[in-house]
Design a protein around this motif. Sequence first.
Motif, PDB file in Angstrom:
ATOM      1  N   VAL A 194       0.927  -1.159   0.036  1.00 38.84           N
ATOM      2  CA  VAL A 194      -0.151   0.067   0.129  1.00 38.84           C
ATOM      3  C   VAL A 194       1.025   1.513   0.031  1.00 38.84           C
ATOM      4  O   VAL A 194       1.746   1.379   0.965  1.00 38.84           O
ATOM      5  CB  VAL A 194      -0.982   0.077   1.158  1.00 38.84           C
ATOM      6  CG1 VAL A 194      -1.907   1.266   1.087  1.00 38.84           C
ATOM      7  CG2 VAL A 194      -1.787  -1.015   1.180  1.00 38.84           C
ATOM      8  N   ALA A 195       0.966   1.852  -0.926  1.00 35.63           N
ATOM      9  CA  ALA A 195       1.582   3.275  -1.272  1.00 35.63           C
ATOM     10  C   ALA A 195       0.769   4.411  -0.473  1.00 35.63           C
ATOM     11  O   ALA A 195       1.586   5.380   0.236  1.00 35.63           O
ATOM     12  CB  ALA A 195       1.930   3.409  -2.551  1.00 35.63           C
ATOM     13  N   VAL A 237      -4.164   2.442  -2.602  1.00 37.01           N
ATOM     14  CA  VAL A 237      -3.488   2.427  -3.856  1.00 37.01           C
ATOM     15  C   VAL A 237      -2.127   1.618  -3.882  1.00 37.01           C
ATOM     16  O   VAL A 237      -1.411   2.013  -2.842  1.00 37.01           O
ATOM     17  CB  VAL A 237      -3.150   3.864  -4.411  1.00 37.01           C
ATOM     18  CG1 VAL A 237      -2.401   3.947  -5.593  1.00 37.01           C
ATOM     19  CG2 VAL A 237      -4.521   4.624  -4.612  1.00 37.01           C
ATOM     20  N   TYR A 238      -1.868   0.567  -4.674  1.00 34.58           N
ATOM     21  CA  TYR A 238      -0.827  -0.204  -4.575  1.00 34.58           C
ATOM     22  C   TYR A 238       0.577   0.107  -5.586  1.00 34.58           C
ATOM     23  O   TYR A 238       0.060   0.557  -6.684  1.00 34.58           O
ATOM     24  CB  TYR A 238      -1.142  -1.636  -4.737  1.00 34.58           C
ATOM     25  CG  TYR A 238      -2.017  -2.342  -3.663  1.00 34.58           C
ATOM     26  CD1 TYR A 238      -1.590  -2.813  -2.499  1.00 34.58           C
ATOM     27  CD2 TYR A 238      -3.557  -2.271  -3.910  1.00 34.58           C
ATOM     28  CE1 TYR A 238      -2.267  -3.109  -1.649  1.00 34.58           C
ATOM     29  CE2 TYR A 238      -4.116  -2.752  -2.882  1.00 34.58           C
ATOM     30  CZ  TYR A 238      -3.876  -3.196  -1.837  1.00 34.58           C
ATOM     31  OH  TYR A 238      -4.692  -3.687  -0.923  1.00 34.58           O
ATOM     32  N   SER A 239       1.686   0.041  -4.933  1.00 33.40           N
ATOM     33  CA  SER A 239       2.844   0.058  -5.767  1.00 33.40           C
ATOM     34  C   SER A 239       3.293  -1.324  -5.752  1.00 33.40           C
ATOM     35  O   SER A 239       3.263  -2.222  -4.952  1.00 33.40           O
ATOM     36  CB  SER A 239       3.759   0.891  -5.288  1.00 33.40           C
ATOM     37  OG  SER A 239       3.521   2.191  -5.072  1.00 33.40           O
ATOM     38  N   HIS A 251      12.922  -2.410  -5.724  1.00 35.71           N
ATOM     39  CA  HIS A 251      12.853  -1.768  -6.937  1.00 35.71           C
ATOM     40  C   HIS A 251      11.412  -1.638  -7.234  1.00 35.71           C
ATOM     41  O   HIS A 251      10.678  -2.453  -7.718  1.00 35.71           O
ATOM     42  CB  HIS A 251      13.593  -2.222  -8.034  1.00 35.71           C
ATOM     43  CG  HIS A 251      13.409  -1.643  -9.475  1.00 35.71           C
ATOM     44  ND1 HIS A 251      14.053  -0.369  -9.775  1.00 35.71           N
ATOM     45  CD2 HIS A 251      12.532  -1.809 -10.506  1.00 35.71           C
ATOM     46  CE1 HIS A 251      13.680  -0.006 -10.865  1.00 35.71           C
ATOM     47  NE2 HIS A 251      12.907  -1.009 -11.363  1.00 35.71           N
ATOM     48  N   CYS A 252      10.933  -0.282  -7.273  1.00 35.52           N
ATOM     49  CA  CYS A 252       9.589   0.217  -7.614  1.00 35.52           C
ATOM     50  C   CYS A 252       9.383   0.309  -8.859  1.00 35.52           C
ATOM     51  O   CYS A 252       9.998   1.032  -9.779  1.00 35.52           O
ATOM     52  CB  CYS A 252       9.152   1.276  -6.807  1.00 35.52           C
ATOM     53  SG  CYS A 252       7.546   1.772  -6.884  1.00 35.52           S
ATOM     54  N   PHE A 253       8.379  -0.264  -9.725  1.00 33.25           N
ATOM     55  CA  PHE A 253       8.089  -0.253 -10.995  1.00 33.25           C
ATOM     56  C   PHE A 253       7.140   0.971 -11.404  1.00 33.25           C
ATOM     57  O   PHE A 253       7.578   1.653 -12.390  1.00 33.25           O
ATOM     58  CB  PHE A 253       7.167  -1.374 -11.522  1.00 33.25           C
ATOM     59  CG  PHE A 253       8.148  -2.784 -11.524  1.00 33.25           C
ATOM     60  CD1 PHE A 253       9.139  -2.868 -11.901  1.00 33.25           C
ATOM     61  CD2 PHE A 253       7.371  -3.973 -11.073  1.00 33.25           C
ATOM     62  CE1 PHE A 253       9.967  -4.010 -11.906  1.00 33.25           C
ATOM     63  CE2 PHE A 253       8.078  -4.912 -11.001  1.00 33.25           C
ATOM     64  CZ  PHE A 253       9.409  -5.117 -11.415  1.00 33.25           C
ATOM     65  N   ASP A 254       6.411   1.346 -10.481  1.00 33.87           N
ATOM     66  CA  ASP A 254       5.559   2.588 -10.804  1.00 33.87           C
ATOM     67  C   ASP A 254       5.610   3.808  -9.614  1.00 33.87           C
ATOM     68  O   ASP A 254       4.711   4.626  -9.513  1.00 33.87           O
ATOM     69  CB  ASP A 254       4.158   2.115 -10.852  1.00 33.87           C
ATOM     70  CG  ASP A 254       3.891   1.043  -9.879  1.00 33.87           C
ATOM     71  OD1 ASP A 254       4.410   0.897  -8.840  1.00 33.87           O
ATOM     72  OD2 ASP A 254       2.552   0.387  -9.893  1.00 33.87           O
ATOM     73  N   VAL A 263      13.072   1.769  -2.880  1.00 29.71           N
ATOM     74  CA  VAL A 263      12.064   1.834  -1.725  1.00 29.71           C
ATOM     75  C   VAL A 263      12.564   1.015  -0.606  1.00 29.71           C
ATOM     76  O   VAL A 263      13.047  -0.180  -0.917  1.00 29.71           O
ATOM     77  CB  VAL A 263      10.677   1.721  -1.819  1.00 29.71           C
ATOM     78  CG1 VAL A 263      10.191   2.942  -2.826  1.00 29.71           C
ATOM     79  CG2 VAL A 263      10.321   0.399  -2.406  1.00 29.71           C
ATOM     80  N   ILE A 264      12.465   1.633   0.820  1.00 23.52           N
ATOM     81  CA  ILE A 264      12.709   0.705   1.846  1.00 23.52           C
ATOM     82  C   ILE A 264      11.296   0.183   2.455  1.00 23.52           C
ATOM     83  O   ILE A 264      10.398   1.460   2.594  1.00 23.52           O
ATOM     84  CB  ILE A 264      13.653   1.395   3.038  1.00 23.52           C
ATOM     85  CG1 ILE A 264      15.055   1.737   2.229  1.00 23.52           C
ATOM     86  CG2 ILE A 264      13.770   0.463   4.222  1.00 23.52           C
ATOM     87  CD1 ILE A 264      15.888   2.503   2.853  1.00 23.52           C
ATOM     88  N   LEU A 265      11.217  -0.942   2.692  1.00 22.37           N
ATOM     89  CA  LEU A 265       9.862  -1.255   3.268  1.00 22.37           C
ATOM     90  C   LEU A 265       9.916  -2.043   4.534  1.00 22.37           C
ATOM     91  O   LEU A 265      10.991  -2.976   4.674  1.00 22.37           O
ATOM     92  CB  LEU A 265       9.009  -2.124   2.261  1.00 22.37           C
ATOM     93  CG  LEU A 265       8.737  -1.591   0.899  1.00 22.37           C
ATOM     94  CD1 LEU A 265       8.349  -2.650  -0.115  1.00 22.37           C
ATOM     95  CD2 LEU A 265       7.753  -0.345   1.100  1.00 22.37           C
TER      96      LEU A 265
END
Length: 77
Positions: free
Chosen positions: A12-13, A31-33, A51-54, A61-63
Amino acid sequence: MAHKVGDLIKWVAYHDAFEASGDVVTGISPVYSRGIVLEVSNVKEGALVAHCFDCKGSTLVILDAVHDSVVVLSEGK
């Protein structure tokens, strides 16, 4: 679930809409990334780099899998 390098994930972004009940505000339209896991922490359980595609701007990103609601869409090999 333990995440591995190469897993295709979503998280969830942000939320498009919220609802309030008393003093509590809750996101109702997530809204998802999506991205690929590049590194998994050996120190903190659930911490990973992807690595985030969108994502706009930064592509790394660090999650935290617990707080960011990370879901595995496809497992890496």
